[in-house]
Design an enzyme around this catalytic site. Structure first.
Site, PDB file in Angstrom:
ATOM      1  CB  CYS A 285      41.849   4.463 -21.172  1.00 15.53           C
ATOM      2  SG  CYS A 285      40.372   3.503 -20.897  1.00 15.53           S
TER       3      CYS A 285
ATOM      4  CG  ASP B 148      40.671   8.148 -19.457  1.00 12.34           C
ATOM      5  OD1 ASP B 148      40.812   6.906 -19.579  1.00 12.34           O
ATOM      6  OD2 ASP B 148      39.959   8.649 -18.569  1.00 12.34           O
ATOM      7  CB  SER B 149      37.196   5.997 -21.755  1.00  9.93           C
ATOM      8  OG  SER B 149      37.382   5.897 -20.357  1.00  9.93           O
TER       9      SER B 149
ATOM     10  CD  GLU C 140      33.434   9.782 -15.327  1.00  9.73           C
ATOM     11  OE1 GLU C 140      32.851  10.823 -15.660  1.00  9.73           O
ATOM     12  OE2 GLU C 140      34.638   9.561 -15.568  1.00  9.73           O
TER      13      GLU C 140
ATOM     14  CB  CYS D 239      40.285   1.378 -13.725  1.00  9.77           C
ATOM     15  SG  CYS D 239      39.044   2.552 -14.287  1.00  9.77           S
TER      16      CYS D 239
ATOM     17  CG  HIS E 236      37.593   6.743 -13.333  1.00 12.41           C
ATOM     18  ND1 HIS E 236      38.014   6.478 -14.608  1.00 12.41           N
ATOM     19  CD2 HIS E 236      36.605   7.660 -13.433  1.00 12.41           C
ATOM     20  CE1 HIS E 236      37.296   7.212 -15.456  1.00 12.41           C
ATOM     21  NE2 HIS E 236      36.439   7.930 -14.767  1.00 12.41           N
TER      22      HIS E 236
HETATM   23  N1  DGL Z   1      39.390   4.908 -18.197  1.00 13.08           N
HETATM   24  C1  DGL Z   1      38.938   3.526 -18.098  1.00 13.08           C
HETATM   25  C2  DGL Z   1      40.067   2.615 -17.646  1.00 13.08           C
HETATM   26  O1  DGL Z   1      41.120   3.028 -17.268  1.00 13.08           O
HETATM   27  C3  DGL Z   1      37.748   3.354 -17.230  1.00 13.08           C
HETATM   28  C4  DGL Z   1      36.501   4.126 -17.578  1.00 13.08           C
HETATM   29  C5  DGL Z   1      35.591   3.532 -18.616  1.00 13.08           C
HETATM   30  O2  DGL Z   1      34.926   2.501 -18.387  1.00 13.08           O
HETATM   31  O3  DGL Z   1      35.537   4.120 -19.690  1.00 13.08           O
HETATM   32  O4  DGL Z   1      39.922   1.430 -17.654  1.00 13.08           O
END
Ligand code: DGL
Length: 282
Positions: free
Chosen positions: A86, A23-24, A170, A200, A202
């Protein structure tokens, strides 16, 4: 406590192949948690690129370059399969890495995303008007719209970029995140959506609030409820992959930047007392 066995067992010492979850940042822990709950026997390495989060406003080329680095890193640590939790990365870079990079460099490894499995689940419920909440990058890619059109072209898809939610979550501002979600969802409700995809990592964290905001007629699809069963089905169909996966319940949680705040978020979103370890991708 759901995961009594989250103690770190360094993946290098485990003999079998691992499942990587990328994930990011840390939002993917929310999905990782339900994957590990469904398939606890396997060895996992979670990698969150917290040093470069958010990915939501980056260009597709930059996201592809980041994914390539993450994949090389996870493959070098024994991952045979990587789940890209992600959506932003799945939308921007998955197809290219599957078509160009893997066949040339790692023909026996697999990288899976979250968009197609999510869509399969959504269309199975025969929706007419689907709203998609996502980062700006995912919305701009039209990945959800294009993939749904391939299966069910009659379904209307309304993509809504929701750039404020991730930064609020975050930074631990839950109320601000809920208020932002309410604002983004209102125009979708005005257009009579019957389904809402939380596109997403989150957003699942706000699932209960979003279900309250979205009115009972709207079915809300949250990926941590979808991806684990899709992954289980994928593994069931691929015995050649399943048979090489280690089964020592190893877990490692790696990040590219570690702070006290990240430690707290990780515990909260994974739902157990995990330890993050800082690594460098390049
Ligand atoms: N994890 C990213 C997603 O699922 C969102 C967070 C980011 O912008 O890095 O789209």
């Amino acid at each position: 406590m759901i995961f009594a066995d989250t103690s770190l067992k360094p993946s290098e010492k485990l003999p079998g192949a691992k499942i990587g979850i990328f994930d990011s940042g840390l939002g993917g822990l929310f999905v990782a948690r339900s994957i590990i709950k469904k398939l606890p026997q396997y060895d996992y390495i979670y990698l969150g690129d917290t040093a470069r989060l958010p990915y939501g406003d980056l260009s597709q080329d930059t996201i592809y370059a980041h994914l390539k680095e993450a994949a090389e890193f996870l493959f070098a640590r024994g991952c045979k399969l990587i789940v890209v939790a992600c959506n932003t990365v799945s939308a921007a870079a998955l197809r290219k890495i599957q078509k160009q990079f893997l066949p040339r460099h790692y023909p026996d490894r697999r990288i899976l995303g979250v968009i197609v499995p999510t869509i399969e689940e959504v269309v199975a419920h025969s929706p007419q008007i689907v709203g998609v909440l996502s980062t700006t990058s995912t919305a701009k890619s039209h990945a959800y719209k294009k993939e749904i059109a391939k299966i069910k072209p009659h379904i209307k898809v309304i993509e809504m970029p929701a750039p404020r939610i991730v930064p609020h979550l975050e930074s631990g501002k839950l109320k601000a995140a809920k208020d932002a979600a309410r604002k983004y969802i209102a125009p979708l409700l005005n257009q009579n959506i019957d389904s809402l995809i939380l596109g997403c990592t989150h957003y699942g964290i706000l699932k209960k609030d979003i279900r309250n905001i979205a009115e009972p007629r709207v079915r809300v699809f949250s990926q941590e409820e979808i991806i684990p069963k899709k992954l289980a089905a994928y593994l069931a169909k691929h015995p050649e992959l399943r048979s090489v996966l280690g089964r020592k319940a190893g877990r490692e949680f790696l990040v590219t930047q570690r702070t006290r705040h990240f430690d707290i978020l990780a515990r909260k979103w994974f739902g157990a007392d995990i330890k993050l370890r800082k690594v460098a991708l390049i």
